[in-house]
Design a protein around this motif. Structure first.
Motif, PDB file in Angstrom:
ATOM      1  N   ALA A 330       0.675  -1.203   0.113  1.00 25.25           N
ATOM      2  CA  ALA A 330      -0.076  -0.034  -0.019  1.00 25.25           C
ATOM      3  C   ALA A 330       0.961   1.272  -0.050  1.00 25.25           C
ATOM      4  CB  ALA A 330      -0.799  -0.093   1.220  1.00 25.25           C
ATOM      5  N   PHE A 331       1.987   0.983   0.712  1.00 25.83           N
ATOM      6  CA  PHE A 331       2.869   2.244   0.829  1.00 25.83           C
ATOM      7  C   PHE A 331       3.469   2.764  -0.529  1.00 25.83           C
ATOM      8  CE2 PHE A 331       7.033   4.189   1.537  1.00 25.83           C
ATOM      9  CZ  PHE A 331       6.764   5.211   2.133  1.00 25.83           C
ATOM     10  N   ALA A 332       4.027   1.584  -1.163  1.00 25.14           N
ATOM     11  CA  ALA A 332       4.708   1.669  -2.444  1.00 25.14           C
ATOM     12  C   ALA A 332       3.595   2.209  -3.572  1.00 25.14           C
ATOM     13  CB  ALA A 332       5.365   0.252  -2.833  1.00 25.14           C
ATOM     14  N   MET A 333       2.534   1.775  -3.391  1.00 24.30           N
ATOM     15  CA  MET A 333       1.578   1.978  -4.297  1.00 24.30           C
ATOM     16  C   MET A 333       1.393   3.548  -4.331  1.00 24.30           C
ATOM     17  SD  MET A 333       0.839   0.040  -6.789  1.00 24.30           S
ATOM     18  CE  MET A 333       0.952  -1.634  -7.021  1.00 24.30           C
ATOM     19  N   ASP A 334       1.070   4.173  -2.897  1.00 29.57           N
ATOM     20  CA  ASP A 334       0.757   5.338  -2.860  1.00 29.57           C
ATOM     21  C   ASP A 334       1.710   6.263  -3.251  1.00 29.57           C
ATOM     22  OD1 ASP A 334      -1.738   4.825  -1.736  1.00 29.57           O
ATOM     23  OD2 ASP A 334      -1.123   4.991   0.448  1.00 29.57           O
ATOM     24  N   LEU A 335       3.096   5.710  -2.865  1.00 33.33           N
ATOM     25  CA  LEU A 335       4.246   6.538  -3.256  1.00 33.33           C
ATOM     26  C   LEU A 335       4.507   6.858  -4.691  1.00 33.33           C
ATOM     27  CD1 LEU A 335       6.895   8.078  -1.912  1.00 33.33           C
ATOM     28  CD2 LEU A 335       7.829   5.862  -2.201  1.00 33.33           C
ATOM     29  N   GLN A 340       4.954   9.876  -7.407  1.00 31.96           N
ATOM     30  CA  GLN A 340       5.805   9.594  -8.856  1.00 31.96           C
ATOM     31  C   GLN A 340       7.069   9.276  -8.446  1.00 31.96           C
ATOM     32  OE1 GLN A 340       4.152  12.739  -9.338  1.00 31.96           O
ATOM     33  NE2 GLN A 340       2.528  11.429  -9.760  1.00 31.96           N
ATOM     34  N   VAL A 341       7.253   8.293  -7.255  1.00 32.02           N
ATOM     35  CA  VAL A 341       8.495   7.690  -7.133  1.00 32.02           C
ATOM     36  C   VAL A 341       8.316   6.011  -7.001  1.00 32.02           C
ATOM     37  CG1 VAL A 341      10.230   7.563  -5.099  1.00 32.02           C
ATOM     38  CG2 VAL A 341       9.214   9.621  -5.589  1.00 32.02           C
ATOM     39  N   ALA A 342       8.709   5.443  -7.609  1.00 26.22           N
ATOM     40  CA  ALA A 342       8.878   3.969  -7.524  1.00 26.22           C
ATOM     41  C   ALA A 342       9.847   3.236  -6.659  1.00 26.22           C
ATOM     42  CB  ALA A 342       9.013   3.320  -8.717  1.00 26.22           C
ATOM     43  N   VAL A 343       9.456   2.396  -5.564  1.00 28.67           N
ATOM     44  CA  VAL A 343      10.569   1.698  -4.785  1.00 28.67           C
ATOM     45  C   VAL A 343       9.665   0.260  -4.738  1.00 28.67           C
ATOM     46  CG1 VAL A 343      10.901   3.562  -3.097  1.00 28.67           C
ATOM     47  CG2 VAL A 343       9.010   2.298  -2.745  1.00 28.67           C
ATOM     48  N   VAL A 344      10.752  -0.680  -4.207  1.00 27.71           N
ATOM     49  CA  VAL A 344      10.198  -2.252  -4.308  1.00 27.71           C
ATOM     50  C   VAL A 344       9.512  -2.466  -2.910  1.00 27.71           C
ATOM     51  CG1 VAL A 344      10.738  -4.416  -4.994  1.00 27.71           C
ATOM     52  CG2 VAL A 344      11.954  -2.691  -5.822  1.00 27.71           C
ATOM     53  N   LEU A 368      17.618  10.604  -6.399  1.00 28.12           N
ATOM     54  CA  LEU A 368      17.801   9.650  -5.269  1.00 28.12           C
ATOM     55  C   LEU A 368      17.428  10.446  -4.045  1.00 28.12           C
ATOM     56  CD1 LEU A 368      18.606   7.239  -3.779  1.00 28.12           C
ATOM     57  CD2 LEU A 368      20.928   7.917  -3.719  1.00 28.12           C
ATOM     58  N   TYR A 369      17.901  11.578  -3.876  1.00 32.58           N
ATOM     59  CA  TYR A 369      17.737  12.432  -2.655  1.00 32.58           C
ATOM     60  C   TYR A 369      16.346  13.092  -2.726  1.00 32.58           C
ATOM     61  CZ  TYR A 369      22.708  11.950  -2.413  1.00 32.58           C
ATOM     62  OH  TYR A 369      24.072  11.040  -2.267  1.00 32.58           O
ATOM     63  N   GLU A 370      15.829  13.506  -3.929  1.00 36.06           N
ATOM     64  CA  GLU A 370      14.427  14.093  -4.011  1.00 36.06           C
ATOM     65  C   GLU A 370      13.362  12.982  -3.826  1.00 36.06           C
ATOM     66  OE1 GLU A 370      13.231  16.860  -4.207  1.00 36.06           O
ATOM     67  OE2 GLU A 370      11.212  16.374  -4.662  1.00 36.06           O
ATOM     68  N   GLY A 371      13.803  11.886  -4.288  1.00 34.29           N
ATOM     69  CA  GLY A 371      12.829  10.552  -4.126  1.00 34.29           C
ATOM     70  C   GLY A 371      12.707  10.187  -2.683  1.00 34.29           C
ATOM     71  N   MET A 372      13.954  10.259  -2.199  1.00 34.07           N
ATOM     72  CA  MET A 372      13.782  10.051  -0.540  1.00 34.07           C
ATOM     73  C   MET A 372      13.091  10.862   0.137  1.00 34.07           C
ATOM     74  SD  MET A 372      17.592   8.597   0.098  1.00 34.07           S
ATOM     75  CE  MET A 372      16.972   8.177   1.837  1.00 34.07           C
ATOM     76  N   ARG A 373      13.120  12.299  -0.114  1.00 38.87           N
ATOM     77  CA  ARG A 373      12.555  13.225   0.482  1.00 38.87           C
ATOM     78  C   ARG A 373      10.834  12.926   0.559  1.00 38.87           C
ATOM     79  NH1 ARG A 373      17.216  16.371   0.083  1.00 38.87           N
ATOM     80  NH2 ARG A 373      17.103  16.519  -2.051  1.00 38.87           N
ATOM     81  N   ARG A 374      10.694  12.658  -1.132  1.00 39.04           N
ATOM     82  CA  ARG A 374       9.192  12.486  -1.050  1.00 39.04           C
ATOM     83  C   ARG A 374       8.694  11.190  -0.290  1.00 39.04           C
ATOM     84  NH1 ARG A 374       8.473  13.112  -7.628  1.00 39.04           N
ATOM     85  NH2 ARG A 374       9.819  15.004  -7.791  1.00 39.04           N
ATOM     86  N   LEU A 375       9.636  10.171  -0.033  1.00 38.95           N
ATOM     87  CA  LEU A 375       9.429   8.759   0.619  1.00 38.95           C
ATOM     88  C   LEU A 375       9.228   9.400   1.967  1.00 38.95           C
ATOM     89  CD1 LEU A 375      11.169   5.617   0.463  1.00 38.95           C
ATOM     90  CD2 LEU A 375      10.868   6.683   2.438  1.00 38.95           C
ATOM     91  N   ILE A 376       9.913  10.301   2.500  1.00 35.25           N
ATOM     92  CA  ILE A 376       9.772  10.440   3.924  1.00 35.25           C
ATOM     93  C   ILE A 376       8.318  11.147   4.035  1.00 35.25           C
ATOM     94  CG2 ILE A 376      10.895  12.272   5.667  1.00 35.25           C
ATOM     95  CD1 ILE A 376      13.493  11.293   4.277  1.00 35.25           C
ATOM     96  N   ASP A 377       8.057  12.128   3.221  1.00 36.80           N
ATOM     97  CA  ASP A 377       6.747  12.833   3.143  1.00 36.80           C
ATOM     98  C   ASP A 377       5.657  11.768   3.330  1.00 36.80           C
ATOM     99  OD1 ASP A 377       7.810  15.265   3.245  1.00 36.80           O
ATOM    100  OD2 ASP A 377       7.421  15.669   1.126  1.00 36.80           O
ATOM    101  N   GLU A 378       5.835  10.727   2.417  1.00 36.70           N
ATOM    102  CA  GLU A 378       4.806   9.738   2.454  1.00 36.70           C
ATOM    103  C   GLU A 378       4.500   9.026   3.762  1.00 36.70           C
ATOM    104  OE1 GLU A 378       2.177   9.631   0.204  1.00 36.70           O
ATOM    105  OE2 GLU A 378       1.228   7.944   1.329  1.00 36.70           O
ATOM    106  N   THR A 379       5.968   8.894   4.377  1.00 34.18           N
ATOM    107  CA  THR A 379       5.569   8.120   5.725  1.00 34.18           C
ATOM    108  C   THR A 379       4.756   8.950   6.698  1.00 34.18           C
ATOM    109  OG1 THR A 379       7.645   8.896   6.567  1.00 34.18           O
ATOM    110  CG2 THR A 379       7.700   6.953   5.443  1.00 34.18           C
TER     111      THR A 379
END
Ligand code: PLP
Length: 381
Positions: A330-335, A340-344, A368-379
């Motif tokens: 669910a987290f990866a799909m929301d992200l 627009q950040v793809a993780v596994v 990478l760092y921009e994607g991580m910032r968005r990942l952190i926002d999504e958590t």
């Protein structure tokens, strides 16, 4: 109509591909799910393939690969591991994937058991499903830095066990097996009288200390090592890997090549030879770039209070996203849908990983760092 293959139908799709398919439909998606170097293949490697093709080296080669490549691999492998290695012990394959598949095929019959770790690269279980192998999953934990313990391995063995499949440095955790641990694993394999399939495709991407090959602890010819040009020389699309095996097993792996692929693409084999014979600095340069990204990525995560293990090798970070309150999928799909950040999703790598996701450090640093910032926002959302 008669039913189609149950084995193929029951094989789960890799969760990596599921996310990739979603990402393909989004042109601006930040791709942290793909495990391939963001560096070009070195130019002398391109030139060697071009030269080989122009010289007419465009025909079938020997099933196990061109002798000059196999003998060079044997020489390097013997020097690296101390295990006597002949040209005939080397089989050049269509990437490490085919080396793994034909090794499993050569060692097992349907119904045999193979011990495999969770988390681990999903293709292992997919291949086992196709071959009718019964996987026995050992779940590694953070307490042992994701290295399996001998006690865990002992409790997974039965009279049907044929092999244990290990992977150091590990995809996805970055876990690295040290000398003492490898000695213990080999000692266990001898006691249990099983083979060791050692996937060492990330052997050159190690941040601290040195890589320990399972072959360096092999005293009675039970280890098959799996290697690849994909990650070491940034050659994922060339599809060249190899297995180095004791003579009897190498003979069977070689035999499997004829009815399945005949041989690896001929110009790509000359390209691989050029990679081994050419300058090796690129390996260290890529590793240093991944290390820098690893350190910055961990700094970003820890300043946001998100736990992640420090990978000792390979180019992934295994991130705990339990604070998001959602499952990995669910987290990866929301992200991907919202940012627009793809993780596994972690569960792709086996059971017990539903609170993790994997990101790849083999991505341009700004993305990478921009994607991580968005990942952190999504958590936090
Ligand atoms: N083994 C592991 C652990 C991998 O992560 C990969 C690719 O991601 C492979 C094997 C396959 O490598 P190749 O491209 O040589 O088939």
């Amino acid at each position: 109509m008669k039913p189609l293959s149950r084995a193929v139908e029951s094989m789960p799709r890799s969760g990596i591909r599921v996310i990739m398919d979603r990402a393909f439909s989004m042109p601006d998606c930040i791709r942290l799910e793909v495990g391939e170097p963001n560096f070009p293949t070195p130019s002398h490697v391109l030139e060697a393939a071009d030269k080989a093709a122009r010289e007419g080296k465009t025909r079938y080669t020997e099933n196990p690969g061109i002798p000059e490549l196999r003998s060079r691999i044997a020489e390097i492998f013997a020097a690296d591991t101390g295990r006597t290695t002949k040209t005939d012990d080397v089989v050049v394959t269509t990437g490490a994937m085919a080396a793994l598949y034909t090794t499993l095929m050569s060692i097992t019959d349907p119904g045999d058991e193979v011990i495999v770790m969770s988390p681990s690269w999903p293709n292992y279980l997919m291949q086992m499903t196709l071959l009718g192998i019964q996987p026995v999953v050992v779940t590694t934990t953070e307490a042992t830095r994701h290295v399996p313990t001998v006690e865990q391995l002992e409790s997974a063995v039965s009279h049907r066990t044929k092999a244990v499949l290990i992977n150091s440095p590990c995809n996805p955790t970055g876990a690295v097996i040290n000398q003492a641990q490898m000695a213990d694993i080999l000692e266990f394999a001898r006691r249990a009288d099983i083979y060791v399939i050692s996937d060492e495709v990330y052997d050159k991407i190690i941040y601290e200390g040195t890589h320990v090959s399972a072959a360096s602890h092999d005293v009675d010819g039970r280890v098959v090592c799996i290697h690849s040009f994909s990650k070491t020389y940034s050659m994922t699309g060339w599809r060249v890997g190899y297995a180095v095996a004791p003579p009897e097993i190498a003979g069977l792996i070689r035999k499997c090549q004829e009815p399945t692929v005949s041989c690896v693409n001929a110009p790509a084999q000359y390209a691989a030879l050029a990679a081994l014979d050419g300058p090796q600095e690129i390996i260290g340069e890529m590793r240093d770039a991944y290390r820098e990204r690893r350190d910055e990525a961990r700094r970003i995560l820890s300043s946001s209070g998100i736990p992640a293990l420090e990978p000792g090798g390979a180019f992934y970070i295994w991130i705990d996203v339990s604070s998001s309150g959602r499952s990995d999928v669910a987290f990866a799909m929301d992200l991907v849908d919202k940012h627009q950040v793809a993780v596994v999703p972690g569960s792709t790598f086996g059971p017990g990983n539903e609170d993790r996701v994997r990101i790849s450090l083999a991505t341009a640093p700004d993305l990478l760092y921009e994607g991580m910032r968005r990942l952190i926002d999504e958590t936090r959302s």
